[in-house]
Design a protein around this motif. Structure first.
Motif, PDB file in Angstrom:
ATOM      1  N   SER A   8       0.849  -1.202   0.000  1.00  0.00           N
ATOM      2  CA  SER A   8       0.000   0.000   0.000  1.00  0.00           C
ATOM      3  C   SER A   8       0.877   1.242   0.000  1.00  0.00           C
ATOM      4  O   SER A   8       2.002   1.230   0.514  1.00  0.00           O
ATOM      5  CB  SER A   8      -0.909   0.017   1.231  1.00  0.00           C
ATOM      6  N   ARG A   9       0.334   2.321  -0.572  1.00  0.00           N
ATOM      7  CA  ARG A   9       0.984   3.627  -0.502  1.00  0.00           C
ATOM      8  C   ARG A   9       0.311   4.521   0.531  1.00  0.00           C
ATOM      9  O   ARG A   9       0.663   5.694   0.665  1.00  0.00           O
ATOM     10  CB  ARG A   9       0.969   4.310  -1.872  1.00  0.00           C
ATOM     11  N   SER A  10      -0.643   3.960   1.252  1.00  0.00           N
ATOM     12  CA  SER A  10      -1.352   4.715   2.289  1.00  0.00           C
ATOM     13  C   SER A  10      -0.769   4.380   3.658  1.00  0.00           C
ATOM     14  O   SER A  10      -0.743   3.209   4.063  1.00  0.00           O
ATOM     15  CB  SER A  10      -2.845   4.393   2.255  1.00  0.00           C
ATOM     16  N   LEU A  11      -0.317   5.388   4.384  1.00  0.00           N
ATOM     17  CA  LEU A  11       0.255   5.160   5.708  1.00  0.00           C
ATOM     18  C   LEU A  11      -0.798   4.616   6.673  1.00  0.00           C
ATOM     19  O   LEU A  11      -0.520   3.733   7.485  1.00  0.00           O
ATOM     20  CB  LEU A  11       0.846   6.461   6.258  1.00  0.00           C
ATOM     21  N   SER A  12      -2.017   5.112   6.570  1.00  0.00           N
ATOM     22  CA  SER A  12      -3.074   4.651   7.475  1.00  0.00           C
ATOM     23  C   SER A  12      -3.463   3.204   7.192  1.00  0.00           C
ATOM     24  O   SER A  12      -3.743   2.430   8.114  1.00  0.00           O
ATOM     25  CB  SER A  12      -4.296   5.558   7.364  1.00  0.00           C
ATOM     26  N   VAL A  13      -3.465   2.818   5.916  1.00  0.00           N
ATOM     27  CA  VAL A  13      -3.766   1.420   5.562  1.00  0.00           C
ATOM     28  C   VAL A  13      -2.647   0.503   6.052  1.00  0.00           C
ATOM     29  O   VAL A  13      -2.896  -0.593   6.576  1.00  0.00           O
ATOM     30  CB  VAL A  13      -3.977   1.284   4.042  1.00  0.00           C
ATOM     31  N   ALA A  14      -1.387   0.943   5.892  1.00  0.00           N
ATOM     32  CA  ALA A  14      -0.256   0.155   6.392  1.00  0.00           C
ATOM     33  C   ALA A  14      -0.327   0.003   7.908  1.00  0.00           C
ATOM     34  O   ALA A  14      -0.096  -1.085   8.447  1.00  0.00           O
ATOM     35  CB  ALA A  14       1.058   0.824   5.992  1.00  0.00           C
ATOM     36  N   GLU A  15      -0.681   1.077   8.584  1.00  0.00           N
ATOM     37  CA  GLU A  15      -0.809   1.035  10.042  1.00  0.00           C
ATOM     38  C   GLU A  15      -1.879   0.034  10.461  1.00  0.00           C
ATOM     39  O   GLU A  15      -1.698  -0.747  11.403  1.00  0.00           O
ATOM     40  CB  GLU A  15      -1.157   2.427  10.551  1.00  0.00           C
ATOM     41  N   GLU A  16      -2.989   0.026   9.749  1.00  0.00           N
ATOM     42  CA  GLU A  16      -4.079  -0.903  10.059  1.00  0.00           C
ATOM     43  C   GLU A  16      -3.643  -2.355   9.833  1.00  0.00           C
ATOM     44  O   GLU A  16      -3.931  -3.246  10.649  1.00  0.00           O
ATOM     45  CB  GLU A  16      -5.294  -0.575   9.199  1.00  0.00           C
ATOM     46  N   SER A  28       3.947   7.119  11.900  1.00  0.00           N
ATOM     47  CA  SER A  28       3.960   8.514  11.464  1.00  0.00           C
ATOM     48  C   SER A  28       5.142   8.728  10.539  1.00  0.00           C
ATOM     49  O   SER A  28       6.173   8.052  10.649  1.00  0.00           O
ATOM     50  CB  SER A  28       4.047   9.468  12.663  1.00  0.00           C
ATOM     51  N   SER A  29       4.986   9.667   9.569  1.00  0.00           N
ATOM     52  CA  SER A  29       6.045   9.940   8.615  1.00  0.00           C
ATOM     53  C   SER A  29       5.862  11.322   8.016  1.00  0.00           C
ATOM     54  O   SER A  29       4.730  11.777   7.797  1.00  0.00           O
ATOM     55  CB  SER A  29       6.034   8.892   7.492  1.00  0.00           C
ATOM     56  N   ASP A  30       6.974  11.994   7.752  1.00  0.00           N
ATOM     57  CA  ASP A  30       6.955  13.281   7.057  1.00  0.00           C
ATOM     58  C   ASP A  30       7.282  13.128   5.583  1.00  0.00           C
ATOM     59  O   ASP A  30       7.318  14.116   4.840  1.00  0.00           O
ATOM     60  CB  ASP A  30       7.980  14.242   7.699  1.00  0.00           C
ATOM     61  N   SER A  31       7.539  11.878   5.157  1.00  0.00           N
ATOM     62  CA  SER A  31       7.910  11.632   3.763  1.00  0.00           C
ATOM     63  C   SER A  31       6.700  11.751   2.848  1.00  0.00           C
ATOM     64  O   SER A  31       5.560  11.433   3.242  1.00  0.00           O
ATOM     65  CB  SER A  31       8.529  10.242   3.625  1.00  0.00           C
ATOM     66  N   GLU A  32       6.940  12.211   1.628  1.00  0.00           N
ATOM     67  CA  GLU A  32       5.858  12.324   0.645  1.00  0.00           C
ATOM     68  C   GLU A  32       5.422  10.944   0.164  1.00  0.00           C
ATOM     69  O   GLU A  32       4.247  10.687  -0.048  1.00  0.00           O
ATOM     70  CB  GLU A  32       6.323  13.176  -0.543  1.00  0.00           C
ATOM     71  N   GLY A  54       9.664   2.228   2.050  1.00  0.00           N
ATOM     72  CA  GLY A  54      10.437   3.160   1.233  1.00  0.00           C
ATOM     73  C   GLY A  54      10.341   4.594   1.704  1.00  0.00           C
ATOM     74  O   GLY A  54      10.241   5.504   0.866  1.00  0.00           O
ATOM     75  N   TYR A  55      10.370   4.836   2.989  1.00  0.00           N
ATOM     76  CA  TYR A  55      10.229   6.174   3.539  1.00  0.00           C
ATOM     77  C   TYR A  55      10.769   6.189   4.965  1.00  0.00           C
ATOM     78  O   TYR A  55      10.985   5.142   5.582  1.00  0.00           O
ATOM     79  CB  TYR A  55       8.762   6.610   3.527  1.00  0.00           C
ATOM     80  N   ASN A  56      11.006   7.383   5.482  1.00  0.00           N
ATOM     81  CA  ASN A  56      11.413   7.535   6.878  1.00  0.00           C
ATOM     82  C   ASN A  56      10.168   7.544   7.757  1.00  0.00           C
ATOM     83  O   ASN A  56       9.148   8.136   7.396  1.00  0.00           O
ATOM     84  CB  ASN A  56      12.198   8.833   7.069  1.00  0.00           C
ATOM     85  N   PHE A  57      10.247   6.911   8.908  1.00  0.00           N
ATOM     86  CA  PHE A  57       9.042   6.754   9.733  1.00  0.00           C
ATOM     87  C   PHE A  57       9.402   6.666  11.208  1.00  0.00           C
ATOM     88  O   PHE A  57      10.555   6.404  11.582  1.00  0.00           O
ATOM     89  CB  PHE A  57       8.277   5.487   9.318  1.00  0.00           C
ATOM     90  N   GLU A  58       8.401   6.863  12.044  1.00  0.00           N
ATOM     91  CA  GLU A  58       8.484   6.576  13.474  1.00  0.00           C
ATOM     92  C   GLU A  58       7.307   5.693  13.838  1.00  0.00           C
ATOM     93  O   GLU A  58       6.274   5.700  13.156  1.00  0.00           O
ATOM     94  CB  GLU A  58       8.475   7.865  14.299  1.00  0.00           C
ATOM     95  N   PHE A  59       7.456   4.920  14.923  1.00  0.00           N
ATOM     96  CA  PHE A  59       6.360   4.042  15.322  1.00  0.00           C
ATOM     97  C   PHE A  59       6.309   3.907  16.825  1.00  0.00           C
ATOM     98  O   PHE A  59       7.316   4.032  17.527  1.00  0.00           O
ATOM     99  CB  PHE A  59       6.504   2.662  14.677  1.00  0.00           C
TER     100      PHE A  59
END
Length: 311
Positions: A8-16, A28-32, A54-59
């Motif tokens: 997925s390209r959706s952060l919320s879907v990945a979180e779920e 959470s991520s500030d990456s586009e 493929g992005y910078n993130f925190e969890f």
């Protein structure tokens, strides 16, 4: 159980998805870009998963009951400890959590193998109480060589999983035992006494099996404790200790019992007109007829001559 791919390209879907497969997680991520690719491979007591973020993130993760170990392929993964962030880079292996405890971390375009293991498997590996606390006593392997062995082991298990080798329950259980032994071999832990006892037990059983097999195959030969010890590749003292712990008799007593059983079987099958008790006794290395008769009566409740005349 089996393989479950996710993208997925959706952060919320990945979180779920992550929350449904592991534990409650806040991403959470500030990456586009937020492309998340995960392949879950689940088997009895273990999981061997592949992650590409493929992005910078925190969890923030809460309530994960399994041990979660990661082997980083590219990028980096950091987890907050009491002394600050601990970072795992390519080629490195790290334990993320203690069961049931929350943990916080961050990653930089991270690709990793994620391995899940129940703490009970570690305890079972050394015969300890499976309901005890997690025995691992650190978050990093004991050495760089141990780290390399873990990473290779994770890769091996992932390959077996992809080939659907681990789908059977028995094979999956053995894979968990293999993984538990590998983790205990490579991480610091609090099972020193239990592990030494388990290794000692296995050694004694191996000695006992070698010795008893030798005795049963060679009972009619002129053998004693020195020959038994040599066959088991241990000292006479070690073979005596193995018998004491495993069967509560000495090796010489075991040899005598095997010889008595052999003589008893031959007496039952022999013709008293063609063979005597003394001949059978000597064949089984009983040189004193009176001693043989006494041992035989004690073991079988009647004199050997009575057994021979039953035909």
């Amino acid at each position: 159980m089996g393989k479950l791919p996710f993208y997925s390209r959706s952060l919320s879907v990945a979180e779920e998805f992550i929350s449904s497969q592991y534990c409650k997680v806040k991403l959470s991520s500030d990456s586009e870009s937020s492309a998340t690719s995960i392949t879950c491979r689940r088997f009895p007591e273990i999981g061997v998963d592949s992650w590409k973020l493929g992005y910078n993130f925190e969890f923030d993760a809460v309530g994960m009951e399994e041990l979660c170990l990661v082997s980083v392929d590219h990028g980096s993964l950091s987890v907050r400890r009491e002394s600050g962030f601990e970072t795992c880079r390519p080629g490195g292996v790290m334990l993320l959590n203690q069961p049931g405890r929350p943990f916080h971390g961050r990653g930089v375009e991270c690709g990793q193998t994620v391995v899940l293991l129940e703490a009970a498997a570690l305890l079972r590996a050394v015969g300890a109480d499976e309901h005890g606390e997690c025995p691992l006593d650190g978050f990093r392997p004991v050495s760089r060589a141990a780290e390399s062995r873990l990473a290779a082991g994770f890769t091996y298990l992932a390959a077996l999983a992809d080939a659907e080798v681990l789908t059977g329950r028995l094979v999956g259980r053995r894979a968990a035992d293999f993984l538990a032994a590998l983790v205990l071999d490579c991480f610091p832990h609090k099972l020193g006494t239990e592990l030494r006892e388990a290794e000692g037990y296995r050694a004694r059983v191996s000695t006992w099996k070698k010795a008893t097999a030798f005795i049963e195959e060679n009972a009619r030969r002129d053998i004693g404790l020195p020959e038994i010890a040599r066959a088991a590749h241990v000292s006479p003292r070690a073979v005596q200790y193995a018998f004491f712990k495993h069967s509560a008799i000495t090796p010489v007593e075991y040899l005598r019992n095997v010889r008595l059983a052999g003589a008893h079987a031959e007496l039952l099958l022999s013709d008293p007109h063609l063979v005597t008790v003394g001949e059978i006794a000597r064949k089984w290395r009983f040189v004193n007829p009176g001693r043989f008769a006494g041992l035989y009566r004690e073991a079988y409740g009647s004199p050997p001559s009575v057994t021979l005349r039953r035909i």
